[in-house]
Design an enzyme around this catalytic site. Structure first.
Site, short mmCIF file in Angstrom:
data_model
loop_
_atom_site.label_atom_id
_atom_site.label_comp_id
_atom_site.label_asym_id
_atom_site.label_seq_id
_atom_site.Cartn_x
_atom_site.Cartn_y
_atom_site.Cartn_z
N CYS A 1 -11.93 3.58 -14.10
CA CYS A 1 -12.96 2.67 -14.60
C CYS A 1 -12.56 1.25 -14.31
CB CYS A 1 -13.15 2.88 -16.09
SG CYS A 1 -13.73 4.53 -16.42
N GLU A 2 -12.61 0.89 -13.04
CA GLU A 2 -12.19 -0.42 -12.64
C GLU A 2 -12.69 -0.67 -11.21
OE1 GLU A 2 -8.57 -1.44 -14.30
OE2 GLU A 2 -8.00 -2.83 -12.73
N GLU B 1 20.45 -0.24 2.24
CA GLU B 1 19.71 0.48 1.19
C GLU B 1 18.27 0.74 1.62
OE1 GLU B 1 19.90 -2.49 -1.82
OE2 GLU B 1 21.94 -1.99 -2.42
N TYR C 1 6.76 4.60 -2.61
CA TYR C 1 6.08 3.75 -3.60
C TYR C 1 4.68 4.26 -3.96
CZ TYR C 1 9.98 0.79 -2.22
OH TYR C 1 11.23 0.32 -1.94
N GLY D 1 14.53 -2.72 3.43
CA GLY D 1 13.42 -3.58 3.79
C GLY D 1 12.74 -3.35 5.12
N1 LLP Z 1 17.34 -2.63 -2.15
C1 LLP Z 1 16.82 -3.43 -3.09
C2 LLP Z 1 17.72 -4.24 -3.90
C3 LLP Z 1 15.44 -3.47 -3.29
O1 LLP Z 1 14.94 -4.27 -4.22
C4 LLP Z 1 14.59 -2.65 -2.50
C5 LLP Z 1 13.16 -2.65 -2.70
C6 LLP Z 1 15.19 -1.82 -1.54
C7 LLP Z 1 16.57 -1.85 -1.38
C8 LLP Z 1 14.39 -0.91 -0.67
O2 LLP Z 1 13.52 -1.59 0.16
P1 LLP Z 1 12.67 -0.80 1.26
O3 LLP Z 1 13.62 -0.28 2.32
O4 LLP Z 1 11.99 0.33 0.55
O5 LLP Z 1 11.71 -1.80 1.77
N2 LLP Z 1 6.50 -1.54 -4.43
C9 LLP Z 1 6.55 -2.26 -3.17
C10 LLP Z 1 7.94 -2.35 -2.63
C11 LLP Z 1 8.91 -2.98 -3.58
C12 LLP Z 1 10.29 -2.98 -3.03
C13 LLP Z 1 11.26 -3.32 -4.07
N3 LLP Z 1 12.61 -3.32 -3.63
C14 LLP Z 1 5.60 -1.58 -2.19
O6 LLP Z 1 4.94 -0.62 -2.57
O7 LLP Z 1 5.47 -2.03 -1.05
#
Ligand code: LLP
Length: 436
Positions: free
Chosen positions: A365-366, A294, A395, A252
């Site tokens: 097309c949006e 993570e 992402y 996160g």
């Molecule tokens: N662990 C779990 C259980 C998660 O659900 C996530 C992200 C992570 C770790 C990794 O989080 P990070 O370090 O990447 O913030 N599509 C969205 C982000 C969705 C994140 C989902 N879960 C975007 O493009 O910002």
């Protein structure tokens, strides 16, 4: 103006071309075509090593790192993670399959998801994925049934919601009680699910997991989540005699997409977390479990960039200027989905004055197919020029689609001054491959 080269792997060469990892993006676009995802592999490795060093110092060597591969999932990434001795977080049979195909040692992987099907559970056990993160009670029973059938004992972490809101974008907040993810501490369900886990003979409860959200800059929210989890762990020790081996705090941490975004000093953030957690553990009379993290975005985001070729330009007097590119919401859904901010740069003409304020749009097309608004570009920008969108390592490829039957771009990795295709560009034949 704040420095638009928001990461130190960006530079401008003598021809006024934007470079990533010292390599000329204009030359890369000519060689591989556009739209194109670039990923600086050296940066990804450096980010892994930075996390390792930081976690090692913060948690006295008692840590585990699992790269959240939903951020960018393809075989080369898992090979890099294997070489860097990282674990990985996998969220589907598809990610498990990709990691396995890449030869990733799956005993060093976690299997997430809030709704693992029976087939997913069986497949993950076939592949001997090390840890399952059980989202809820029902899933725990499904894991027990499959493990019993194999006469195995599956290592499990329970995903809990600590009831913390990290004040990030709503769609990526996951740690609140009202969430599709995890089991709530506040409602008493977390304790109940712990008792169930301890009663299941084919489940080995190794610890707990929480993930409060993504693109977090308020590291204080992480401290509060850690505190809540440790208090719960202490309570489980008191009431059930349970010694928790692993506490996984998820990912996160936020990254910079624009010069206005703050920088998170990750080693300092983890050091603060480690210190606070040691104090809390002492106060609660428990040993600090092994701390797992993570990170996804903060491992790959700043390694990435997307290159586009400019197409149509449109001036609507009294309204605005549109500059279209040969990609869009198919390779970057994040602005359409979250209103995400980005830094867009005229990659082949970095030195010209930026005297045009325009909206950069894709070719779907949006009307919502917008990459960014209020972008400053040279007024002379025209068809055939090169545009770069920064910080697209996380992402983007993993959320790409074939909407309007647009082929997904290639992913090219840059390492040690060389470039190579990690995912080839889709062809028209790829688009009809599954059609009967
Ligand atoms: N662990 C779990 C259980 C998660 O659900 C996530 C992200 C992570 C770790 C990794 O989080 P990070 O370090 O990447 O913030 N599509 C969205 C982000 C969705 C994140 C989902 N879960 C975007 O493009 O910002």
């Amino acid at each position: 103006m704040k420095n638009e080269l928001i990461c130190d792997n960006l530079s401008v060469n003598a021809e006024g071309h934007l470079c990533l990892a010292g390599q000329d993006t204009t030359a890369l676009a000519q060689k591989y075509g556009t739209p194109l995802y670039l990923l600086d592999e050296d940066r990804i490795r450096a980010n892994c090593r930075m996390y390792k060093g930081a976690a090692d110092a913060a948690f006295d060597g008692r840590f585990r790192l699992f790269y959240a591969s939903k951020a960018a999932s393809f075989k080369q990434i898992y090979r890099v993670m294997r070489e860097e001795e990282m674990g990985v977080d996998l969220v589907s049979s598809g990610e498990i399959f990709t990691a396995k195909e890449a030869g990733f040692p799956l005993e060093n992987a976690l299997f997430h998801s809030n709704n693992k099907t029976d087939e997913d559970i069986a497949f993950a056990m076939d592949c001997e994925v090390g840890f399952f993160v059980a989202d809820n009670e029902e899933e725990l029973y499904a894991i027990e049934r499959e493990a019993e059938r194999r006469d195995a004992r599956q290592k499990v972490l329970l995903r809990l919601t600590p009831g913390i809101d990290p004040h990030t974008f709503a769609a990526v907040t996951t740690g609140k009680v009202d969430s599709k993810f995890g089991t709530a501490i506040e409602t008493g369900q977390a304790e109940q699910v712990t008792k169930i886990a301890l009663s299941l003979p084919h489940v080995r409860l190794c610890g707990y997991h929480c993930h409060i959200g993504s693109q977090i800059f308020e590291t204080d929210a992480l401290l509060r989540a850690a505190d809540t989890m440790l208090s719960f762990i202490a309570r489980m020790k008191q009431t059930l005699g349970l010694v928790t081996e692993i506490l996984d705090l998820g990912g996160g941490l936020g990254v910079r997409y624009t010069p206005e975004d703050p920088t998170i000093d990750i080693p300092a953030a983890l050091a603060g977390l480690g210190l606070a957690m040691r104090r809390t553990a002492l106060r609660l009379g428990i040993d600090l479990p092994v701390i797992a993290l993570e990170p996804g975005r903060s491992i790959v985001a700043d390694a990435g960039m997307t290159l586009y070729t400019v197409g149509t330009r449109k001036h609507i007097p009294g309204y605005r200027d549109y500059v279209s590119v040969d990609g869009g919401m198919t390779d970057n859904i994040r602005h359409a989905l979250y209103g995400s901010r980005y830094t867009l740069l005229p990659a082949d003409n970095m030195t010209a004055p930026r005297d045009l304020v325009c909206t950069v749009v894709g070719r779907c097309c949006e009307s919502g197919d917008i990459l960014q608004e209020r972008v400053k570009l040279p007024s002379g920008i025209r068809r055939g020029d090169l545009l770069a969108c920064l910080t697209t390592g996380a992402y983007h490829y993993s959320m790409a689609s074939n909407y309007n039957r647009l082929p997904r771009p290639a992913v090219v990795m840059l390492a040690g001054g060389d470039s190579r295709v990690a995912v080839r560009r889709e062809t028209p034949e790829d688009l009809t491959r599954l059609d009967v």
